[in-house]
Design a protein around this motif. Structure first.
Motif, mmCIF file in Angstrom:
data_model
loop_
_atom_site.group_PDB
_atom_site.id
_atom_site.type_symbol
_atom_site.label_atom_id
_atom_site.label_comp_id
_atom_site.label_asym_id
_atom_site.label_seq_id
_atom_site.Cartn_x
_atom_site.Cartn_y
_atom_site.Cartn_z
ATOM 1 N N MET A 1 2.318 26.915 50.101
ATOM 2 C CA MET A 1 2.020 25.940 49.052
ATOM 3 C C MET A 1 2.522 24.522 49.397
ATOM 4 N N THR A 2 3.796 24.403 49.677
ATOM 5 C CA THR A 2 4.367 23.088 50.018
ATOM 6 C C THR A 2 5.427 23.278 51.106
ATOM 7 N N SER A 3 5.917 22.153 51.613
ATOM 8 C CA SER A 3 6.938 22.223 52.669
ATOM 9 C C SER A 3 8.284 22.679 52.109
ATOM 10 N N THR A 4 8.563 22.309 50.856
ATOM 11 C CA THR A 4 9.872 22.632 50.277
ATOM 12 C C THR A 4 9.716 23.131 48.841
ATOM 13 N N TYR A 5 10.749 23.790 48.380
ATOM 14 C CA TYR A 5 10.816 24.273 46.994
ATOM 15 C C TYR A 5 10.787 23.093 46.015
ATOM 16 N N GLN A 6 11.480 22.018 46.361
ATOM 17 C CA GLN A 6 11.540 20.857 45.474
ATOM 18 C C GLN A 6 10.134 20.302 45.233
ATOM 19 N N GLU A 7 9.326 20.257 46.271
ATOM 20 C CA GLU A 7 7.951 19.766 46.117
ATOM 21 C C GLU A 7 7.152 20.684 45.199
ATOM 22 N N ALA A 8 7.336 21.966 45.375
ATOM 23 C CA ALA A 8 6.579 22.925 44.551
ATOM 24 C C ALA A 8 6.970 22.777 43.084
ATOM 25 N N PRO B 1 14.994 37.717 46.306
ATOM 26 C CA PRO B 1 16.098 38.481 46.916
ATOM 27 C C PRO B 1 17.453 37.880 46.575
ATOM 28 N N GLN B 2 18.463 38.714 46.790
ATOM 29 C CA GLN B 2 19.836 38.275 46.505
ATOM 30 C C GLN B 2 20.364 37.356 47.608
ATOM 31 N N ASP B 3 19.979 37.676 48.843
ATOM 32 C CA ASP B 3 20.439 36.855 49.975
ATOM 33 C C ASP B 3 19.338 36.790 51.038
ATOM 34 N N ILE B 4 19.395 35.737 51.837
ATOM 35 C CA ILE B 4 18.301 35.441 52.771
ATOM 36 C C ILE B 4 18.900 34.977 54.098
ATOM 37 N N HIS B 5 18.451 35.583 55.201
ATOM 38 C CA HIS B 5 18.887 35.125 56.526
ATOM 39 C C HIS B 5 17.690 35.124 57.453
ATOM 40 N N SER C 1 8.628 32.425 66.607
ATOM 41 C CA SER C 1 8.692 33.779 66.042
ATOM 42 C C SER C 1 10.049 33.881 65.351
ATOM 43 N N GLY C 2 10.248 34.974 64.616
ATOM 44 C CA GLY C 2 11.552 35.127 63.962
ATOM 45 C C GLY C 2 11.629 36.358 63.087
ATOM 46 N N VAL C 3 12.873 36.704 62.788
ATOM 47 C CA VAL C 3 13.154 37.879 61.949
ATOM 48 C C VAL C 3 13.850 37.386 60.683
ATOM 49 N N LEU C 4 13.251 37.716 59.558
ATOM 50 C CA LEU C 4 13.791 37.307 58.262
ATOM 51 C C LEU C 4 14.365 38.550 57.582
ATOM 52 N N VAL C 5 15.606 38.442 57.151
ATOM 53 C CA VAL C 5 16.217 39.574 56.436
ATOM 54 C C VAL C 5 16.397 39.170 54.979
ATOM 55 N N LEU C 6 15.792 39.938 54.104
ATOM 56 C CA LEU C 6 15.912 39.701 52.668
ATOM 57 C C LEU C 6 16.749 40.833 52.088
ATOM 58 N N LYS D 1 10.912 28.922 47.402
ATOM 59 C CA LYS D 1 12.379 28.880 47.411
ATOM 60 C C LYS D 1 12.922 29.696 48.592
ATOM 61 N N VAL D 2 12.359 30.888 48.771
ATOM 62 C CA VAL D 2 12.821 31.763 49.866
ATOM 63 C C VAL D 2 12.575 31.091 51.220
ATOM 64 N N GLN D 3 11.355 30.570 51.429
ATOM 65 C CA GLN D 3 11.067 29.963 52.750
ATOM 66 C C GLN D 3 11.946 28.732 52.989
ATOM 67 N N THR D 4 12.212 27.971 51.925
ATOM 68 C CA THR D 4 13.026 26.753 52.083
ATOM 69 C C THR D 4 14.469 27.126 52.445
ATOM 70 N N ILE D 5 15.015 28.084 51.710
ATOM 71 C CA ILE D 5 16.404 28.509 51.998
ATOM 72 C C ILE D 5 16.489 29.102 53.410
ATOM 73 N N ALA D 6 15.519 29.955 53.745
ATOM 74 C CA ALA D 6 15.541 30.623 55.058
ATOM 75 C C ALA D 6 15.530 29.590 56.178
ATOM 76 N N ARG D 7 14.641 28.626 56.067
ATOM 77 C CA ARG D 7 14.505 27.635 57.142
ATOM 78 C C ARG D 7 15.709 26.713 57.190
ATOM 79 N N ARG D 8 16.206 26.317 56.025
ATOM 80 C CA ARG D 8 17.373 25.429 56.015
ATOM 81 C C ARG D 8 18.594 26.127 56.610
#
Ligand SMILES: NC(=O)c1ccc[n+]([C@@H]2O[C@H](COP(=O)([O-])OP(=O)(O)OC[C@H]3O[C@@H](n4cnc5c(N)ncnc54)[C@H](OP(=O)(O)O)[C@@H]3O)[C@@H](O)[C@H]2O)c1
Length: 331
Positions: free
Chosen positions: A97-104, A196-200, A212-217, A310-317
């Motif tokens: 949708m957008t680059s960041t959660y704030q934009e959304a 999710p409760q936590d994001i890495h 590429s990458g591995v996301l743990v939720l 929100k998840v993608q923004t936190i994960a990337r940050r």
């Protein structure tokens, strides 16, 4: 729905290949850049649009258009959607949708204050087999492990290695494997289990971008792994494993063509193969909401999209991935 489109790239080609099957969509206006003028002319002729423009203002001010489909590189979604909403157009934005959660959040506010539809064009949330998983999820017992694996070697990756950096691999354009491909996995998981409760996020970074990458939720009682790659390939699949059984999807989380539901008591069910174009269900759903003035459903889906943002923004940050600085600082 009186539709205007901005962009004439790959996804617009897909969209136009089936959209005539959906009633109640009128193709009015397609807009793009000056350099794509010949392509825009050809699309107008082939698909029966009423006109084209090479200036977005003309589309924004077209009184015969009530909905704008934004099919542009990721970093442009926010600005183009914001302007469309400010011109009182309903908006369909391509994923992510957008680059960041704030934009959304900002777009959600304008849409809701002005009683406008705002949809994210994300296939899996509207697919019948995804709904099937949702409906039967409680029957496989307590969830223990979820895996989403979507790895597709990109035709644009070789160019990237040679130094030709296309938007999908450009951090200034909000590219990267998480934004392009793992985002489907995030939608898949968040649509079933919420935030999710936590994001890495553990990315492979080349030229400042995650190829590429591995996301743990992390959820309160189970763990979820989302793998997304554009630099290598293997068969994609998804599993949701509970104490009593599991669901297995042998396609990427963007398609979900069939679902296998296997129980520990030896019973199993396999759903039929899905035949329609993968974008059909989402577009039909948008038209239905529009026809029925179903803002409630639209805003429920918007809330889901915001959680994904929100998840993608936190994960990337958290992973130290760069964002287009101007967009971050302009908010
Ligand atoms: N391709 C897929 O399979 C796919 C699938 C699902 C979702 N999506 C999403 O769809 C979006 C577009 O992807 P795509 O693959 O279609 O990209 P693409 O093939 O690169 O097309 C991008 C389009 O945007 C136009 N554009 C760029 N800057 C513009 C501007 N300032 N004003 C007006 N038009 C501009 C380009 O025109 P020029 O060519 O003239 O620059 C081109 O027509 C992305 O957000 C992507 O995540 C793509």
């Amino acid at each position: 729905m009186k539709l205007g489109i901005v962009g004439s790239g790959m996804i617009v080609g897909e969209f136009l290949s089936f959209i005539h099957e959906i009633k109640d969509i009128q193709l009015i206006h397609i807009s793009g850049t000056q350099r794509s003028e010949e392509k825009l002319k050809q699309i107008v002729e082939q698909y029966g649009f009423e006109r084209y423009s090479t200036n977005y203002e003309q589309l924004l001010n077209d009184q015969h258009v009530d909905t704008i489909y934004i099919a542009l590189p990721n970093h442009l979604h926010f600005e183009f959607a914001k302007r469309a909403l400010q011109h009182h157009k309903h908006v369909i934005i391509e994923k992510p949708m957008t680059s960041t959660y704030q934009e959304a959040l900002f777009l959600q506010k304008i849409a809701m204050e002005n009683h406008l539809f705002l949809w994210e064009a994300i296939t899996n949330q509207y697919l019948p087999h995804y709904q099937y998983i949702k409906d039967h999820l409680h029957e496989i017992g307590n969830i223990k492990i979820v895996q989403c694996h979507f790895c597709q070697y990109s035709s644009r990756y070789q160019k990237f290695l040679e130094g030709d950096i296309l938007p999908v691999f450009d951090y200034t354009k909000s590219g990267g494997a998480l934004m392009d491909i793992n985002i489907y996995n995030i939608h898949f998981v968040v649509g079933l289990f919420g935030e999710p409760q936590d994001i890495h996020y553990y990315p492979c970074i080349e030229h400042h971008i995650d190829t590429s990458g591995v996301l743990v939720l992390q959820y309160p009682h189970f763990q979820c792994v989302c793998i997304g790659a554009k630099d290598c390939q293997s068969p994609s699949f998804n599993t949701i494993q509970g104490e009593k059984g599991y669901f297995y999807v042998d396609t990427p989380s963007s398609f979900i063509k069939t679902v296998e539901w296997v129980n520990h008591d030896g019973t199993s069910i396999r759903t039929d193969h899905q035949h329609q174009h993968v974008m059909y269900a989402e577009m039909q759903a948008f038209v239905d909401m529009y026809q029925n003035q179903d803002y409630q459903r639209c805003y429920e889906m918007l809330k889901h999209s915001l959680t994904v943002c929100k998840v993608q923004t936190i994960a990337r940050r958290k992973a130290g991935i760069l964002f287009p600085a101007d967009q971050v600082s302009s908010l």
